[in-house]
Design an enzyme around this catalytic site. Structure first.
Site, PDB file in Angstrom:
ATOM      1  N   GLU A 188      -6.888   7.272  -4.117  1.00 56.89           N
ATOM      2  CA  GLU A 188      -7.646   7.024  -5.341  1.00 56.89           C
ATOM      3  C   GLU A 188      -6.805   6.109  -6.218  1.00 56.89           C
ATOM      4  O   GLU A 188      -5.573   6.218  -6.233  1.00 56.89           O
ATOM      5  CB  GLU A 188      -7.923   8.354  -6.053  1.00 56.89           C
ATOM      6  CG  GLU A 188      -8.765   8.246  -7.310  1.00 56.89           C
ATOM      7  CD  GLU A 188      -7.951   8.070  -8.594  1.00 56.89           C
ATOM      8  OE1 GLU A 188      -8.575   7.883  -9.659  1.00 56.89           O
ATOM      9  OE2 GLU A 188      -6.702   8.078  -8.533  1.00 56.89           O
TER      10      GLU A 188
ATOM     11  N   GLU B  11     -11.634   4.126  -8.974  1.00 58.35           N
ATOM     12  CA  GLU B  11     -12.164   4.566 -10.251  1.00 58.35           C
ATOM     13  C   GLU B  11     -12.233   3.376 -11.197  1.00 58.35           C
ATOM     14  O   GLU B  11     -11.225   2.736 -11.488  1.00 58.35           O
ATOM     15  CB  GLU B  11     -11.315   5.674 -10.873  1.00 58.35           C
ATOM     16  CG  GLU B  11     -11.911   6.140 -12.199  1.00 58.35           C
ATOM     17  CD  GLU B  11     -11.126   7.221 -12.905  1.00 58.35           C
ATOM     18  OE1 GLU B  11     -11.357   7.409 -14.132  1.00 58.35           O
ATOM     19  OE2 GLU B  11     -10.284   7.876 -12.264  1.00 58.35           O
TER      20      GLU B  11
ATOM     21  N   HIS C 242      -3.857  10.912  -5.120  1.00 57.65           N
ATOM     22  CA  HIS C 242      -4.204  10.489  -6.470  1.00 57.65           C
ATOM     23  C   HIS C 242      -3.299   9.360  -6.966  1.00 57.65           C
ATOM     24  O   HIS C 242      -2.075   9.504  -6.985  1.00 57.65           O
ATOM     25  CB  HIS C 242      -4.070  11.697  -7.400  1.00 57.65           C
ATOM     26  CG  HIS C 242      -4.602  11.503  -8.773  1.00 57.65           C
ATOM     27  ND1 HIS C 242      -3.931  11.913  -9.896  1.00 57.65           N
ATOM     28  CD2 HIS C 242      -5.757  10.945  -9.221  1.00 57.65           C
ATOM     29  CE1 HIS C 242      -4.645  11.647 -10.972  1.00 57.65           C
ATOM     30  NE2 HIS C 242      -5.759  11.047 -10.593  1.00 57.65           N
TER      31      HIS C 242
ATOM     32  N   HIS D  35      -4.146   2.738 -15.048  1.00 58.42           N
ATOM     33  CA  HIS D  35      -4.944   3.856 -15.557  1.00 58.42           C
ATOM     34  C   HIS D  35      -5.252   3.714 -17.047  1.00 58.42           C
ATOM     35  O   HIS D  35      -6.397   3.818 -17.479  1.00 58.42           O
ATOM     36  CB  HIS D  35      -4.219   5.175 -15.306  1.00 58.42           C
ATOM     37  CG  HIS D  35      -4.936   6.359 -15.880  1.00 58.42           C
ATOM     38  ND1 HIS D  35      -4.756   6.785 -17.181  1.00 58.42           N
ATOM     39  CD2 HIS D  35      -5.851   7.198 -15.333  1.00 58.42           C
ATOM     40  CE1 HIS D  35      -5.522   7.835 -17.415  1.00 58.42           C
ATOM     41  NE2 HIS D  35      -6.201   8.104 -16.316  1.00 58.42           N
TER      42      HIS D  35
ATOM     43  N   ASP E 281      -7.073   3.469 -10.083  1.00 55.17           N
ATOM     44  CA  ASP E 281      -7.805   3.041 -11.272  1.00 55.17           C
ATOM     45  C   ASP E 281      -7.804   1.522 -11.339  1.00 55.17           C
ATOM     46  O   ASP E 281      -6.757   0.892 -11.179  1.00 55.17           O
ATOM     47  CB  ASP E 281      -7.143   3.608 -12.527  1.00 55.17           C
ATOM     48  CG  ASP E 281      -7.006   5.116 -12.466  1.00 55.17           C
ATOM     49  OD1 ASP E 281      -8.032   5.798 -12.594  1.00 55.17           O
ATOM     50  OD2 ASP E 281      -5.869   5.604 -12.274  1.00 55.17           O
TER      51      ASP E 281
END
Length: 261
Positions: A44, A127, A17, A59, A46
């Site tokens: 993952e 994301e 993450h 993020h 952002d």
């Protein structure tokens, strides 16, 4: 016995993450390197857009939590990341907030992360984290850049978002790239929306997955992914349910190469 998704899942089961967002400053190359040092092969992150359209990793909508923006930009300037050009954002310190050893770590562009991942044969879940009011446009631009940066790759990145407009933008711009619908709760129409977006996965809070929801998603051909799984008992429960992948902050707690992981 639960149904099995019919959409191919070419990615690892364990996903780090925000890179390794607890052991290093999240969404930085340092975090990716730390996750890789623990054996992780998928990450993952952002991604949002600078004011001049450069996709970069962050993020929050604002800069205060994970950069030195207040000191570097001054209190009179906007804290909204997407209101600054990349020439400004690229100068910020995105590491010292975490710990002194990461002082000087910068915000990476999606292009830099793509280069790192492709060079090391790593996989990526992007994301789409749009600045409020730019959701569809951000989805379109990020998807176009992802298609360019992974052109010719055997396995493309997975694009995901909580925001339907962002996923619609990505679907319109680059329909061939796989998409995942992120869910904080199972709102009415979630499954139909994932199917209308031609998603390959539903990425839901770990508390939302049980025998019924896994069967629903798998029976519709969708893969089931859970965030953010940091406890061993949660991981065991989810794997027993047949989850296709788990996203974790605790890259130091789970061995992604273990046959029981």
């Amino acid at each position: 016995m639960t149904a099995v998704a019919t959409y191919p899942w070419p990615y690892p089961r364990w996903i780090a993450h925000r890179g390794a967002g607890q052991l290093a400053p999240e969404n930085t190359l340092a975090a990716f390197r730390r996750g890789a040092s623990h054996g992780y092969r998928m990450f993952e992150c952002d991604v949002k857009l600078s004011a001049d359209g450069i996709p970069f990793l962050l993020h929050d909508a604002t800069l205060q939590r994970t950069t030195n923006a207040v000191k570097a930009l001054g209190r009179g300037l906007s804290a909204v990341a997407g209101e600054h050009p990349w020439s400004t954002l690229s100068l910020l310190d995105a590491g010292s907030w975490h710990s002194a050893g990461f002082t000087g770590e910068t915000l990476p562009t999606l292009e830099a992360i793509a280069s790192y991942c492709r060079h090391n044969n790593f996989h990526l879940n992007i994301e789409i984290k749009a600045t409020p009011g730019t959701e569809r446009h951000t989805g379109e631009v990020v998807a176009r850049h992802a298609a360019r940066l992974w052109h010719g790759a055997a396995v493309p990145p997975l694009l995901s978002s909580f925001d339907v407009d962002s996923l619609e933008g990505a679907q319109h711009a680059q329909p061939e790239l796989p998409r995942g619908l992120l869910l904080e709760h199972l709102w009415s129409g979630w499954l139909e929306t994932a199917l209308n977006l031609d998603c390959s996965a539903v990425i839901a809070d770990q508390s939302l997955w049980d025998g019924a929801s896994v069967t629903q998603a798998h029976s519709a051909g969708l893969n089931c992914v859970s965030y953010t799984v940091n406890a061993a008992d949660d991981a065991q429960r989810l794997l027993a349910l047949g989850l296709d992948a788990l996203i974790t902050d605790r890259v130091d707690s789970f061995n992604p190469a273990s046959p029981c992981a």
